[in-house]
Write a protein that holds these residues in place. Sequence first.
Motif, short mmCIF file in Angstrom:
data_model
loop_
_atom_site.label_atom_id
_atom_site.label_comp_id
_atom_site.label_asym_id
_atom_site.label_seq_id
_atom_site.Cartn_x
_atom_site.Cartn_y
_atom_site.Cartn_z
N SER A 226 3.35 2.70 6.10
CA SER A 226 2.38 2.78 5.02
C SER A 226 0.95 2.98 5.49
N HIS A 227 0.10 3.09 4.48
CA HIS A 227 -1.32 3.37 4.64
C HIS A 227 -2.03 2.28 5.44
N ASP A 228 -1.51 1.05 5.40
CA ASP A 228 -2.19 -0.05 6.10
C ASP A 228 -1.57 -0.35 7.46
N LYS B 296 0.84 -1.20 0.00
CA LYS B 296 0.00 0.00 0.00
C LYS B 296 0.88 1.25 0.00
N SER B 297 0.26 2.40 -0.26
CA SER B 297 1.03 3.64 -0.40
C SER B 297 1.78 3.97 0.88
N HIS C 40 3.26 7.58 -2.94
CA HIS C 40 2.06 6.73 -2.92
C HIS C 40 2.16 5.59 -3.92
N GLN D 23 3.45 6.47 3.53
CA GLN D 23 3.07 7.80 4.03
C GLN D 23 4.24 8.55 4.66
N SER E 25 5.71 11.55 -0.70
CA SER E 25 5.09 11.56 0.63
C SER E 25 6.10 11.56 1.77
N SER F 11 1.33 7.75 10.22
CA SER F 11 1.39 9.12 9.72
C SER F 11 2.78 9.74 9.83
N ASN G 115 -3.68 0.94 11.42
CA ASN G 115 -4.13 1.93 10.43
C ASN G 115 -2.91 2.74 9.99
N GLN G 116 -3.15 3.71 9.12
CA GLN G 116 -2.07 4.48 8.51
C GLN G 116 -1.03 4.99 9.50
#
Length: 604
Positions: free
Chosen positions: A341-343, A321-322, A593, A324, A578, A367, A364-365
């Motif tokens: 990452s995003h996941d 996944k992307s 991403h 971050q 990112s 950040s 979760n993401q």
Amino acid sequence: MSYELKRVFASLPQMERGVAKVLGGDPKGNNFLYTNGKSVIIRNIDNPAIADIYTEHPHQVIVAKYAPTGFYIASGDVSGKIRIWDTTQKEHLLKYEYQPFGGKIKDIAWTEDSKRIAVVGEGREKFGAVFLWDTGSSVGEIVGHSKIINSVDIKQTRPYRLVTGSDDNCTTFLEGPPFKYKCTISDHSRFVNSVRFSPDGNRYASAGADGQILLYDGKTGEKVGSLGGENAHAGGIYAVSWSPDSTQLISASGDKTVKLWDVGSGTTVTTFNMGADVLDQQLGCLWQKNHLLSVSLSGYINYLDRNNPDRPLRTIKGHTKSIQCLTVHKADGRSNIYSGSHDGHINILHFSHNDEFLGKGHSNQVSRMAVDESGRLVSCSMDDTVRYTDLKKKEYSASDVIKMDMQPKCVSVGPGGLAVTACIGQLVLLKDKKKLFTLDGLGYEPEAVACQPGGGTVAVGGADAKVHLYSVQGNTLKDDGKVLDVQGPVTDMSYSWDGAFLAVTDEKKVVSVFTVADGYMEKNEFYGHHAKVVCLAWSPDNEHFATGGMDMMVYVWTVSNPDKRIKIPDSHRLHHVSGLAWLNPNTLVTTSHDSCVKQWTLKI
């Protein structure tokens, strides 16, 4: 001042539960292909750290296949576009583009002379097409199915035959060219996920969600047998791939195994057990020269070991996944890159090797991440937590998670085990894995935070286009009453490593640098980005810093001279940058991403 792309750390294939992943192999046996998002990833099979990425599709790409000559790749996306592009040039020039039907393309096959292409999928008006590669004109029609076609293959010896497998539980057999419908075969009781001809053309295999692998005569389409009787696998089969000599075959299944079959006797030679977790379901496979590859639902690429079926020779890890955020930490003379990452996945990259933390991490993401003085990775996530992870142990600890009252957006580490987190509507001061102090009622929305190295100041960038300065006094944060104006809402900020400068990026595409010793006088403004600037990182030399934006550009700036800069356009083509980090004063790492990490050598 110049730059050179030194290395690409590619993403893993993008996976979906219950959906087969098609891998492509080049005819010479050196590379393999897969897709993630809008990218096609080409990896060297002997050294998967060598990777190349094609990112010219405007939509998500599902499948890519080499032409038998090896000079071109055809890739198909969710909108029904097929792009045929050159493999020999670095630029991957587009040769042809076609739209055989409107809707998702699920599989592609070439004839052995590289002149005709068959594509199948989820078209609105039809489920497949066969056409000439250089004109796009039709050379037959693919009919006989009432639902989505999942798989297609063409016999690589004359006379040509074409076979398809569909969600209507059937396969169809066509003769050609021009390809004409010969018959529909309904031997499967559930979806047919994969059909593949043997390299010598004598047989083809079909595999389905019913756990069966059926064998047919390659020339007539007559059934000649099955592998493993009624049940080749205990779960649905997503992919099959033949050995180069056509005597063996591997199959990948949702029962979390890959099996190696002897086609002559129809029996299993080896069963590779890939694990017990749902993420260990096997959704794709490829037999390339002497390598046997499979892909797990996790996206991991496994190199199977025939001598030790319970443990792959190697497993390629990374992101699906992307990405971050990014940070770098040097320990024992080695620099490791950490990407989040995003996941919620955090990846560890050292040299060419991907690794990860053991145990359960963020849900979760991720950040933002930073490494504190005692070698702990401090990460904040949209799962409303801040985590401390010991980099030496490489293991998540359930006791080192601090629950936040509000969702954290950014975290920065300071001296003496301090960390400050900017959450929605509040600031939280942490020390040694505990909350010390929470500041509410700020009167602005905090977006970014930076702790001054060696100093007691914390700078907070707000959506009000201002930087608010606080001082750490004992166990509290005190508003210094000092505010710095920037051009727009703050997106990122960071002190230089020596604490002498504070750089701030904003939504108005401007980067402002303030001199700390002069009472935060503005030193320079830096202009160049065409869109919102989202990330920033200082070089260890304190004289340069890099910024990345939604314009896909990375700039490397010189503090004392805004005109002296390096511009890296299209650093991650069609994807905004990112995260940024420096390995050393001449090496910059960027991420995006597109789920890839790139390493650049700079001549400053």
